[in-house]
Design an enzyme around this catalytic site. Structure first.
Site, PDB file in Angstrom:
ATOM      1  N   ASP A 188       0.999  -1.136  -0.253  1.00 18.18           N
ATOM      2  CA  ASP A 188      -0.039  -0.025   0.013  1.00 18.18           C
ATOM      3  C   ASP A 188       0.805   1.281   0.136  1.00 18.18           C
ATOM      4  OD1 ASP A 188      -2.997   0.413   1.578  1.00 18.18           O
ATOM      5  OD2 ASP A 188      -2.031   1.671   0.154  1.00 18.18           O
TER       6      ASP A 188
ATOM      7  N   GLU B 135     -10.940   6.804   4.066  1.00 13.15           N
ATOM      8  CA  GLU B 135      -9.623   6.423   4.726  1.00 13.15           C
ATOM      9  C   GLU B 135     -10.195   6.971   6.340  1.00 13.15           C
ATOM     10  OE1 GLU B 135      -6.805   5.903   1.231  1.00 13.15           O
ATOM     11  OE2 GLU B 135      -5.983   5.289   3.070  1.00 13.15           O
TER      12      GLU B 135
HETATM   13  C1  GLC Z   1      -4.532   3.965  -0.155  1.00 11.20           C
HETATM   14  C2  GLC Z   1      -5.422   2.892   0.199  1.00 11.20           C
HETATM   15  C3  GLC Z   1      -5.510   1.738  -0.898  1.00 11.20           C
HETATM   16  C4  GLC Z   1      -5.459   2.384  -2.261  1.00 11.20           C
HETATM   17  C5  GLC Z   1      -4.077   3.031  -2.403  1.00 11.20           C
HETATM   18  C6  GLC Z   1      -3.836   3.815  -3.477  1.00 11.20           C
HETATM   19  O1  GLC Z   1      -3.834   4.703   0.903  1.00 11.20           O
HETATM   20  O2  GLC Z   1      -5.100   2.478   1.385  1.00 11.20           O
HETATM   21  O3  GLC Z   1      -6.719   1.133  -0.710  1.00 11.20           O
HETATM   22  O4  GLC Z   1      -5.521   1.302  -2.949  1.00 11.20           O
HETATM   23  O5  GLC Z   1      -3.697   3.808  -1.456  1.00 11.20           O
HETATM   24  O6  GLC Z   1      -4.454   4.580  -4.044  1.00 11.20           O
END
Ligand code: GLC
Length: 600
Positions: free
Chosen positions: A291, A484
Site C-alpha cells: 500500500d 480512509e
Molecule cells: C490508499 C489505500 C488503498 C489504495 C492505495 C492507492 O492509501 O489504502 O486502498 O488502493 O492507497 O490509492
C-alpha cells in the site's frame, strides 16, 4: 525536437485509432522467466517500483525503468476528461516501450465504485450498499462495467475489491466493506473478482483485480484506520481471512497488504501471514503490491523496511514519490559492495516473475497502447441503468408507517434537506477526488432531480418552512464525503451531521401532520434513533452514487424495496462494536439486526 513531434504525431494517430495496435515488442521473450534472465539489475529494480503517474514523466519512466505507475485517489490529468486520461496513459506507456527491453508498465487505479476518478464515469453504490443487495450477479456485472470504463482510458489494474469485514463503524473505511459478515464479503468479493478479471486477463475488457487489504483491515481496535487488530488466530481466520479463500479461488491476480497490524505486528512485514498462510497454505500465487508507502511504517532504516517487506512477500512497492533504486541496488545487486546483506536471488526472481507474469497475462507486450474507441462507453446510458438498479436494490427501508411510502404523483410533495441536491455527498469519498466533495462534482442525478423526474407536484424547501397543502415530505440528510482515516470518528450521532437548516426542517415536520421520510446518505450505520423515532419512514441509502433515479424508483413504488442490512444497526455508541458474528448475538443490544429491512 523532431523526435518529440514524431512521437506526438504517432500518439495522436494512436489515440484516434488511425494506427492499428501493433505488436510493439517483436522480439520479446516467450516467458517471464526467460525475460527475467535477460534483465540487468537496474531493469530488475525498476520493475519493483510503482510511482505516481502525475509526478513521473516519460523521462523519469525511462531513467528509472519503472515497472508500474498508479493514479492515486483524485490523481487526474490537468483536464479531467477521458481523452486526457487516455493521452497521458499512451504517452507514459510509450516511454516504457522505448527502453532496451520494451517492458510495458502496469497502470493501477482505485476504481472502487466505478472508474470514480474520471469525470463523467458511472458511479455505483459503495460496497456497503452493494452488501445490502446480497446480489452476487449484480456485483459481478458492476465490476465488469467498471473494468470496461477503466480499460477505456488504457488502465488495466484495479485496486479492488476491498475484502474488509468491517467490525466497528467508527472506521472511516466502513463503506468500502460489503458487510460485517464474512460470508457476505466472501460471496460478493469473489463475484467482484470474476467481474473485474473476466474469463481471461487478456480480454480487452478485463482488468487485474487486487484483493485488499490483507488482513483484518476492518478489525482494528476502535475502528482506527491503519490501527491494530488484537485477536487470536482463530478469529482472525474465521472472520478476516475467510473472504480471501473464495477470492483466491476466483483467480484474483493481485493482493494488497493492510497498513494495519495484527497483535502489534505490521502486516507489510508479516512473513507468516503473507507467505506461510497466504501463499503456502491458501495458494495465492499472484502479485503482491504494497500500500501507499506502507513499507515506511515498518521498523528500522529504509533498507530494513524494504528488506522486511520484500522478504515477507511484497513484490512491488507503491512508492509514489520516492524511487527506491539506490536502496534496492544495495540490497539486491551482487555487484554492488555495501554493508547490507544481499537478499536471496531466488526471492528477487520470484517477485519479478510475478510482476512480468501479470504483464504477459494482460497481453500488454502485444497491446501496450489503447485507442479511443471505447471512450464513449464511459458513463453510458446502459451502464447508468445498471447503476440505477444497484441503487434500488441497495436501499434499506428501516421504517414505513402512516402510509408514507410509496409516494404518488398526485400528492403534493415537499423535498428538504442539505443532501437533496448534492451529488457529491450522494457519491461519497473516492469520487473525482480522494476525499470526494460536495455539490456537482460529476455527471449524475440527485435525489431532488430524480423526484422531479417522477412528478411535477414537487417543491424544494430546505427548511420545510411552509407545509400548507403538502401531502408528503422527503428530507435528505447525512454525512459529507470522506475517505480512509479522515472518516474515523468517535461520534456517529446523526444529529451532529445535520445542518442548521436540516434541524429546522425536521422541527417543522415534527410539528406538522405531514407524513415524512428521512433519506440518509452515510458510509455506515449511524446513531439515528431520535430521527428514526420521530419520522414516519426512514431509508438507509448509504452512498448510492450518480444514479439518484434509483432512489425515486423506490420512493414512488415503481420497485419494492428489497435491501437488507449487511451491518447491525446500533442504538448507541456504547453498543459499538456490535456484530452478528459475536458469540452473544442476538441477545446483544442494537436497534436493527443484521439482515433487517422492510418492503412494501
Ligand atoms: C490508499 C489505500 C488503498 C489504495 C492505495 C492507492 O492509501 O489504502 O486502498 O488502493 O492507497 O490509492
Amino acid at each position: 525536437m523532431k523526435k518529440i513531434i514524431i512521437l506526438c504525431l504517432l500518439l495522436s494517430l494512436f489515440s484516434c485509432g488511425l494506427l492499428e495496435e501493433t505488436n510493439s515488442s517483436p522480439d520479446i521473450a516467450d516467458t517471464p522467466e526467460e525475460l527475467y534472465n535477460q534483465m540487468t539489475y537496474p531493469e530488475v529494480i525498476g520493475q519493483l517500483n510503482q510511482m505516481e503517474w502525475n509526478t513521473e514523466t516519460p523521462t523519469t519512466v525511462k531513467q528509472h525503468l519503472l515497472g508500474s505507475l498508479l493514479a492515486g485517489g483524485g490523481s487526474s490529468p490537468t483536464s479531467n476528461t477521458p481523452q486526457a486520461w487516455l493521452d497521458q496513459y499512451n504517452s507514459l506507456q510509450a516511454a516504457a516501450m522505448s527502453t532496451r527491453l520494451g517492458i510495458p508498465m502496469l497502470f493501477g487505479i482505485d476504481a472502487v465504485h466505478g472508474n470514480n476518478n474520471v469525470y463523467g464515469a458511472t458511479i455505483f453504490p459503495h460496497n456497503i450498499g452493494l452488501g445490502a443487495t446480497r446480489d452476487a450477479e449484480l456485483v459481478e456485472e458492476i465490476a465488469h462495467i467498471t473494468a470496461i470504463e477503466v480499460r477505456a482510458i488504457g488502465f488495466h489494474w484495479n485496486f479492488a475489491p476491498c475484502l474488509a469485514v468491517a467490525q466497528d463503524e467508527r472506521w472511516g473505511r466502513t463503506y468500502e466493506s460489503y458487510s460485517e459478515n464474512p460470508q457476505v464479503v466472501s460471496e460478493l468479493g469473489a463475484a467482484a473478482v470474476r467481474g473485474y478479471q473476466g474469463t481471461s486477463l487478456s480480454d480487452k475488457y478485463s482488468v487485474l483485480a487486487t484483493i485488499k487489504h490483507f488482513v483484518a483491515d476492518g478489525g482494528t481496535s476502535g475502528g482506527t484506520n491503519e490501527g491494530n487488530a488484537n485477536m487470536d488466530e482463530e478469529i482472525l481466520r474465521s472472520t478476516h481471512v475467510f473472504p480471501y479463500i473464495a477470492a483466491i479461488d476466483a483467480g484474483a491476480g493481485a493482493l494488497m497488504p493492510s497498513f494495519s497490524s495484527w497483535n502489534g505486528e505490521k502486516m507489510h512485514g508479516n512473513d507468516y501471514l503473507l507467505t506461510e498462510v497466504l501463499k503456502d497454505e491458501l495458494g495465492f500465487s499472484g502479485l503482491i503490491i504494497s500500500d501507499w508507502t506502507a513499507h515506511t511504517q515498518l521498523p528500522g532504516t529504509l533498507h530494513d523496511q524494504i528488506r522486511n517487506a520484500f522478504v515477507a512477500g511484497v513484490d512491488m512497492f507503491m512508492t509514489p514519490y520516492v524511487f527506491l533504486g539506490n536502496e534496492m541496488d544495495d540490497l539486491m545487486n551482487p555487484n554492488t559492495s555495501t554493508s547490507q546483506a544481499k537478499i536471496d536471488e531466488e526471492r528477487i526472481e520470484e517477485a519479478v516473475v510475478n510482476i512480468l507474469t501479470v504483464k504477459y497475462d494482460l497481453n500488454l507486450f502485444d497491446n501496450p497502447y489503447k485507442d479511443n474507441s471505447d471512450l464513449y462507453l464511459i458513463g453510458s446510458t446502459e451502464h447508468r441503468a445498471v447503476a440505477r438498479e444497484a441503487v434500488r436494490k441497495s436501499l434499506v427501508v428501516l421504517k414505513n408507517e402512516n402510509g408514507t411510502l410509496p409516494l404518488t404523483t398526485t400528492q403534493n410533495i415537499l423535498v428538504a434537506g442539505s443532501k437533496a441536491d448534492d451529488l457529491g455527498s450522494q457519491c461519497g469519498g473516492w469520487t473525482i477526488t480522494w476525499q470526494g466533495g460536495t455539490g456537482d462534482t460529476t455527471i449524475g442525478t440527485t435525489v431532488l432531480e430524480a423526484i422531479h423526474n417522477k412528478s411535477s407536484n414537487v417543491i424544494y424547501n430546505a427548511t420545510a418552512s411552509n407545509l400548507t397543502g403538502i401531502d408528503r415530505a422527503a428530507i435528505v440528510v447525512g454525512e459529507t464525503p470522506y475517505a480512509e482515516g479522515d472518516g474515523d470518528t468517535s461520534n456517529l450521532d446523526l444529529t451532529t451531521r445535520l445542518t442548521a437548516q436540516d434541524k429546522t426542517a425536521i422541527k417543522n415536520l415534527n410539528a406538522s401532520n405531514v407524513p415524512y421520510v428521512v433519506i440518509l446518505f452515510s458510509g455506515r450505520a449511524m446513531i439515528a434513533s431520535d430521527e428514526i423515532a420521530n419520522s414516519d419512514a426512514f431509508i438507509a441509502a448509504w452512498l448510492p452514487g450518480t444514479e439518484g433515479d434509483g432512489i425515486a424508483d423506490i420512493l414512488f413504488g415503481d420497485y419494492s424495496p428489497t435491501g437488507k442490512l449487511s451491518f447491525t444497526w446500533p442504538d448507541s455508541m456504547a453498543q459499538i462494536p456490535v456484530n452478528s458474528t459475536d458469540d452473544t448475538y442476538p441477545s446483544t443490544e442494537y436497534l436493527y439486526p443484521f439482515g433487517y429491512g422492510i418492503s412494501y
